[in-house]
Design an enzyme around this catalytic site. Structure first.
Site, PDB file in Angstrom:
ATOM      1  N   CYS A 191       0.831  -1.191   0.000  1.00  0.00           N
ATOM      2  CA  CYS A 191       0.000   0.000   0.000  1.00  0.00           C
ATOM      3  C   CYS A 191       0.870   1.248   0.000  1.00  0.00           C
ATOM      4  O   CYS A 191       1.936   1.268   0.597  1.00  0.00           O
ATOM      5  CB  CYS A 191      -0.861  -0.028   1.253  1.00  0.00           C
ATOM      6  N   ASP A 220     -19.462  10.209  -3.274  1.00  0.00           N
ATOM      7  CA  ASP A 220     -18.693  10.232  -2.022  1.00  0.00           C
ATOM      8  C   ASP A 220     -17.303   9.642  -2.238  1.00  0.00           C
ATOM      9  O   ASP A 220     -16.312  10.150  -1.711  1.00  0.00           O
ATOM     10  CB  ASP A 220     -19.424   9.413  -0.947  1.00  0.00           C
ATOM     11  N   HIS A 237       0.414  11.922 -10.510  1.00  0.00           N
ATOM     12  CA  HIS A 237      -0.944  12.235 -10.929  1.00  0.00           C
ATOM     13  C   HIS A 237      -1.568  13.353 -10.101  1.00  0.00           C
ATOM     14  O   HIS A 237      -2.791  13.462 -10.004  1.00  0.00           O
ATOM     15  CB  HIS A 237      -1.826  10.985 -10.896  1.00  0.00           C
ATOM     16  N   ASP A 244      -1.383  14.305  -6.739  1.00  0.00           N
ATOM     17  CA  ASP A 244      -1.754  14.295  -5.322  1.00  0.00           C
ATOM     18  C   ASP A 244      -0.539  14.185  -4.403  1.00  0.00           C
ATOM     19  O   ASP A 244      -0.688  13.981  -3.205  1.00  0.00           O
ATOM     20  CB  ASP A 244      -2.739  13.159  -5.032  1.00  0.00           C
ATOM     21  N   GLY A 274       5.191   2.383 -11.235  1.00  0.00           N
ATOM     22  CA  GLY A 274       5.249   1.325 -12.236  1.00  0.00           C
ATOM     23  C   GLY A 274       4.886  -0.024 -11.652  1.00  0.00           C
ATOM     24  O   GLY A 274       4.256  -0.123 -10.598  1.00  0.00           O
ATOM     25  N   HIS A 295      -3.421   3.674  -3.345  1.00  0.00           N
ATOM     26  CA  HIS A 295      -3.562   4.419  -2.091  1.00  0.00           C
ATOM     27  C   HIS A 295      -4.950   5.039  -2.034  1.00  0.00           C
ATOM     28  O   HIS A 295      -5.595   5.255  -3.056  1.00  0.00           O
ATOM     29  CB  HIS A 295      -2.469   5.488  -1.917  1.00  0.00           C
ATOM     30  N   HIS A 323      -8.779  -3.963   0.571  1.00  0.00           N
ATOM     31  CA  HIS A 323      -7.868  -3.287   1.502  1.00  0.00           C
ATOM     32  C   HIS A 323      -8.059  -1.769   1.455  1.00  0.00           C
ATOM     33  O   HIS A 323      -8.190  -1.104   2.482  1.00  0.00           O
ATOM     34  CB  HIS A 323      -6.430  -3.646   1.153  1.00  0.00           C
ATOM     35  N   GLU A 324      -8.066  -1.220   0.243  1.00  0.00           N
ATOM     36  CA  GLU A 324      -8.156   0.231   0.105  1.00  0.00           C
ATOM     37  C   GLU A 324      -9.491   0.782   0.616  1.00  0.00           C
ATOM     38  O   GLU A 324      -9.551   1.890   1.147  1.00  0.00           O
ATOM     39  CB  GLU A 324      -7.942   0.630  -1.353  1.00  0.00           C
ATOM     40  N   HIS A 330      -9.331   1.678   4.125  1.00  0.00           N
ATOM     41  CA  HIS A 330      -8.783   3.010   4.374  1.00  0.00           C
ATOM     42  C   HIS A 330      -9.825   4.090   4.114  1.00  0.00           C
ATOM     43  O   HIS A 330      -9.939   5.052   4.873  1.00  0.00           O
ATOM     44  CB  HIS A 330      -7.575   3.256   3.469  1.00  0.00           C
ATOM     45  N   HIS A 375      -3.459   0.728   9.074  1.00  0.00           N
ATOM     46  CA  HIS A 375      -2.837  -0.579   8.861  1.00  0.00           C
ATOM     47  C   HIS A 375      -2.826  -1.412  10.137  1.00  0.00           C
ATOM     48  O   HIS A 375      -2.804  -0.883  11.246  1.00  0.00           O
ATOM     49  CB  HIS A 375      -1.410  -0.407   8.350  1.00  0.00           C
ATOM     50  N   MET A 413      -6.140  -5.458   6.381  1.00  0.00           N
ATOM     51  CA  MET A 413      -5.472  -4.171   6.528  1.00  0.00           C
ATOM     52  C   MET A 413      -3.972  -4.286   6.786  1.00  0.00           C
ATOM     53  O   MET A 413      -3.311  -3.289   7.098  1.00  0.00           O
ATOM     54  CB  MET A 413      -6.144  -3.355   7.644  1.00  0.00           C
ATOM     55  N   ASP A 449      -6.787  18.325   0.708  1.00  0.00           N
ATOM     56  CA  ASP A 449      -6.939  19.768   0.785  1.00  0.00           C
ATOM     57  C   ASP A 449      -5.822  20.501   0.066  1.00  0.00           C
ATOM     58  O   ASP A 449      -6.035  21.544  -0.542  1.00  0.00           O
ATOM     59  CB  ASP A 449      -6.980  20.228   2.250  1.00  0.00           C
TER      60      ASP A 449
END
Length: 368
Positions: free
Chosen positions: A126, A215, A225, A227, A233, A240, A280-281, A284, A290, A298, A350
């Site tokens: 992750c 949502d 990308h 963030d 790769g 994430h 898993h994601e 989160h 985790h 997790m 944010d």
């Protein structure tokens, strides 16, 4: 006024497009769909495989590559404060990070780069940190009870501040990035992954065609990308996700994503089970951090060619503490898993959108 509106619209569109360039992801219906490895061609290596050359390094050594390993530990929270640049010295900073990592993953706490530790470091995993704002979300942050009469010790964790979706939002919507143009069989993988969480808790999940108002927003991307958490790769970080109520869920489009079937007979070292990563994601996205329990969904890492879908009792206890139990849940979903799992993050959206708003205002002022 028309000129102002026109330029304002252009600025917003350009900024949004810069921050959300989708990837053409690689999907395979089952493991047999993967092309066979070519003869005499070296197997694909992950971005961290070079770390294996550092096995048996010891405190006091100076070895090429240790600076990159420090960057790895910094990314996942084990080295919180970044100096002007990392050196290739095996110093106290690295030794402390290794000990904490070993404790989190239930390894022998030696502070040395033994083979067991390095094999673990190089596994796909992750993309979000195990230690956030200096607080460990895994085993090193737990107080082991001295009372041996306790039946179990829970290792599920939450993001700092214990964020969760509002209890009034028991139905959450999700949508897929339109630019990915996902087929129905790929979307159904996520439906099944959401169902595993709704089975044990009070939340339900409904797909919507409105990406902007959903949502939860799901997208496949490659590299940087927008963030602050670029993908790397094949293998390495697989995906994430952001903590509630951000709802952003990003996956690396360059992975060899398998959408169904058994992976155990695969000769491919790069096949990644999409549903396992999605389950898993989503944990989160709902507020779980985790876990140091290897059987738990997790748990941060997963080996390629592994299918891991069932929520462990540790996952269920954690999510029910946040949202309560599904009154129809009968405990059948608590089958222990057999492997590790990868995924995602607790950084804030944010900063990205704040930058977009700031730049937009700046452009607008130019035309006032």
């Amino acid at each position: 006024m028309r000129t102002f509106c026109f330029f304002f619209a252009i600025v917003v569109i350009l900024l949004l497009s810069i921050s959300s360039v989708p990837s053409s992801a690689h999907f395979f219906h089952n493991i047999s769909s993967l092309p066979p490895p070519l003869p005499n061609v070296p197997a694909t290596t992950g971005p961290w495989d070079a770390f294996k050359n550092l096995v048996d390094s010891n405190p006091g050594d100076k070895i090429d590559g240790l600076a990159k390993l420090k960057n790895y530990f910094h990314h996942f929270g084990y080295i919180p404060n970044v100096p002007s640049n990392f050196t290739d010295d095996f110093d106290d900073l690295l030794e402390s990070a290794i000990k904490t990592y070993q404790q989190n993953f239930n390894l022998n706490v030696t502070g040395k780069l033994d083979e067991q530790t390095m094999n673990h470091v190089t596994k796909p995993r992750c993309g979000n940190a195990d230690i956030i704002n200096g607080t460990s979300t895994m085993n090193s942050g737990k107080t082991t009870p001295s009372n041996t009469t306790l039946h179990t010790v829970s290792h599920y964790t939450f993001f700092p501040g214990k964020p969760r979706w509002s209890v009034s939002d028991s139905e959450l919507t999700y949508a897929f990035l339109p630019g990915n143009q996902l087929a129905a069989d790929v979307k159904s993988v996520f439906t099944r992954a959401f169902d595993r969480w709704s089975e044990v808790t009070t939340l339900t999940f409904v797909e919507t065609d409105s990406y902007s108002s959903a949502d939860i927003k799901i997208g496949f991307y490659s590299g940087d990308h927008g963030d602050g958490e670029p993908f790397d790769g094949v293998l390495g970080t697989l995906a994430h996700a952001f903590s509630p109520p951000s709802g952003w869920f990003h996956l690396d489009g360059e992975e060899n994503w398998v959408t169904s079937g058994d992976l155990t007979s695969s000769s491919s070292t790069t096949a990644v089970d999409l549903e396992s990563v999605a389950v898993h994601e989503i944990g989160h996205l709902l507020g779980l951090g985790h876990s140091s329990v290897e059987e738990a969904i997790m748990y941060p890492t997963i080996t390629s060619g592994t299918r891991k879908l069932e929520l462990a009792s540790d996952d269920i206890a954690g999510i029910q503490e946040l949202y309560g139990a599904n009154p129809n849940y009968n405990g059948s979903a608590a089958t222990p898993s057999t492997e590790q799992q990868d995924t995602s993050g607790a950084y804030s959206v944010d900063s990205m959108w704040g930058l977009i708003v700031l730049m937009t205002v700046g452009f607008v002022l130019l035309f006032l």
